[in-house]
Write an enzyme that holds these catalytic residues in place. Structure first.
Site, PDB file in Angstrom:
ATOM      1  N   ASN A   9       0.867  -1.179   0.000  1.00 50.39           N
ATOM      2  CA  ASN A   9       0.000   0.000   0.000  1.00 50.39           C
ATOM      3  C   ASN A   9       0.903   1.228   0.000  1.00 50.39           C
ATOM      4  OD1 ASN A   9      -1.824   2.026   0.384  1.00 50.39           O
ATOM      5  ND2 ASN A   9      -2.411   1.416   2.466  1.00 50.39           N
ATOM      6  N   LYS A  11       0.061   4.249  -0.450  1.00 48.87           N
ATOM      7  CA  LYS A  11      -0.616   5.464   0.032  1.00 48.87           C
ATOM      8  C   LYS A  11      -0.363   6.617  -0.969  1.00 48.87           C
ATOM      9  CE  LYS A  11      -0.287   3.467   4.590  1.00 48.87           C
ATOM     10  NZ  LYS A  11      -0.147   3.609   6.028  1.00 48.87           N
ATOM     11  N   HIS A  95      -9.566   1.504   4.905  1.00 48.48           N
ATOM     12  CA  HIS A  95      -8.286   1.711   5.580  1.00 48.48           C
ATOM     13  C   HIS A  95      -8.482   2.682   6.745  1.00 48.48           C
ATOM     14  CE1 HIS A  95      -4.176   2.875   6.408  1.00 48.48           C
ATOM     15  NE2 HIS A  95      -3.806   1.753   5.813  1.00 48.48           N
ATOM     16  N   GLU A  97      -6.826   5.121   7.722  1.00 47.84           N
ATOM     17  CA  GLU A  97      -6.629   6.536   7.376  1.00 47.84           C
ATOM     18  C   GLU A  97      -7.898   7.101   6.728  1.00 47.84           C
ATOM     19  OE1 GLU A  97      -3.021   5.822   5.213  1.00 47.84           O
ATOM     20  OE2 GLU A  97      -2.057   5.294   7.105  1.00 47.84           O
ATOM     21  N   GLU A 167      -5.324  -4.226  10.892  1.00 51.23           N
ATOM     22  CA  GLU A 167      -4.270  -3.219  11.047  1.00 51.23           C
ATOM     23  C   GLU A 167      -4.528  -2.407  12.316  1.00 51.23           C
ATOM     24  OE1 GLU A 167      -2.307  -2.252   7.024  1.00 51.23           O
ATOM     25  OE2 GLU A 167      -4.084  -0.992   7.187  1.00 51.23           O
ATOM     26  N   GLY A 173       2.735   2.847  10.748  1.00 50.67           N
ATOM     27  CA  GLY A 173       3.696   3.924  10.534  1.00 50.67           C
ATOM     28  C   GLY A 173       4.457   4.335  11.779  1.00 50.67           C
ATOM     29  N   SER A 212       3.536  -1.628  10.487  1.00 51.41           N
ATOM     30  CA  SER A 212       4.992  -1.717  10.673  1.00 51.41           C
ATOM     31  C   SER A 212       5.551  -3.108  10.382  1.00 51.41           C
ATOM     32  CB  SER A 212       5.388  -1.253  12.085  1.00 51.41           C
ATOM     33  OG  SER A 212       5.052   0.121  12.243  1.00 51.41           O
TER      34      SER A 212
HETATM   35  P1  13P Z   1       3.101   0.781   7.714  1.00 52.97           P
HETATM   36  O1  13P Z   1       3.581  -0.553   7.171  1.00 52.97           O
HETATM   37  O2  13P Z   1       3.849   1.939   7.186  1.00 52.97           O
HETATM   38  O3  13P Z   1       2.979   0.735   9.193  1.00 52.97           O
HETATM   39  O4  13P Z   1       1.596   0.959   7.147  1.00 52.97           O
HETATM   40  C1  13P Z   1       0.695  -0.060   7.305  1.00 52.97           C
HETATM   41  C2  13P Z   1      -0.525   0.250   6.511  1.00 52.97           C
HETATM   42  O5  13P Z   1      -1.262   1.154   6.819  1.00 52.97           O
HETATM   43  C3  13P Z   1      -0.759  -0.550   5.305  1.00 52.97           C
HETATM   44  O6  13P Z   1      -2.040  -0.344   4.816  1.00 52.97           O
END
Ligand code: 13P
Length: 255
Positions: A9, A11, A95, A97, A167, A173, A212
């Site tokens: 992903n 983003k 997601h 976010e 997640e 992140g 992560s």
């Molecule tokens: P990270 O791997 O950067 O923590 O992000 C995870 C994520 O949100 C994947 O959709």
């Protein structure tokens, strides 16, 4: 046996040229990993370029979002049929976010998942608790409610096509991963919910862990019985780290 699935992903990152360069470097690195599914979710603007770069490979194209409507006056939105036209095999929905920053509800996620299945695109449905929900001991309540709401429009006979991504928001992140045991506890709960709702189809559904995931923690995560792959953010931006994740070492060392 469920086939593991790893998805990148990206983003809101990478131009078309950067995306094409990534694919060119990635493909030789994951040559020979036929036992897992791999997907890349670039921003909408790079989907067409990545589709071309992936042609002839076994890596699938994924979108990061979709609008559930087929067409119409929805400025700035992208329809399921448009993703199908680009060759998307998967699309991420719900997601954290999008839930936190753009107010996406379980009901909206459910309609997106249904609309994708109608176009034969496999939804990757994200769920996960935030830090205060975990600290209050509400993780399973929150995840259970998100699952029930977000999968409400998935027909039983299509369940096996849906991927769930657990997640935990506090691990995204932050560099702080759930331990394999903590992740498995929630994945086991998700599995029971899926089987309760979909019967045998629930056993076939793949549950990704996200938050992560890195080369140095993927092996231990993948050793858990209900972790069927990973949804990777930061570590998916470089071909060498993403390829190491895809080429995880199963317990016992056999690959
Ligand atoms: P990270 O791997 O950067 O923590 O992000 C995870 C994520 O949100 C994947 O959709």
């Amino acid at each position: 046996m469920r086939r593991p699935i790893f998805a990148a992903n990206w983003k809101m990152q990478k131009t078309r040229a950067e995306a094409a360069e990534f694919v060119e470097k990635l493909l030789p690195l994951i040559d020979g990993t036929d036992a897992v599914d791999v997907a890349i979710a670039p921003p909408f603007t790079a989907l067409d370029r990545v589709a071309k770069a992936l042609r002839g490979s076994r890596v699938a194209l994924a979108a990061q979002n979709v609008n559930p409507e087929e067409q119409g006056a929805f400025t700035g939105e992208v329809a399921p049929g448009m993703l199908a036209d680009l060759g998307c095999a998967y699309a991420i929905v719900g997601h954290s976010e999008r839930r936190a920053l753009y107010g996406e509800s379980d009901g909206l996620v459910a309609s997106k998942a249904r609309a994708l299945l109608e176009r034969d695109i496999r939804p990757i449905v994200c769920v996960g608790e935030n830090l205060s929900e975990r600290e209050a001991g509400n993780t399973l309540d929150v995840v259970g409610r998100q699952l029930a709401g977000s999968l409400a429009e998935v027909p039983h006979e299509r369940a096996a096509e849906v991927v769930v991504a657990y997640e935990p928001v506090w691990a995204i992140g932050t560099g702080e991963t759930a331990t394999p045991e903590t992740a498995q506890e929630v994945h086991g709960f998700v599995r029971r919910q899926l089987v309760d709702r979909f019967g045998p189809g629930g056993e076939q559904m793949r549950i990704q862990y996200g938050g992560s995931v890195k080369p140095d923690n993927v092996d231990a995560l993948m050793a858990q019985p209900d972790i069927d792959g990973a949804l990777v953010g930061g570590a998916s931006l470089q071909p060498d780290t993403f390829s190491r994740i895809v080429c995880f070492q199963p317990p016992g060392g056999a690959s």
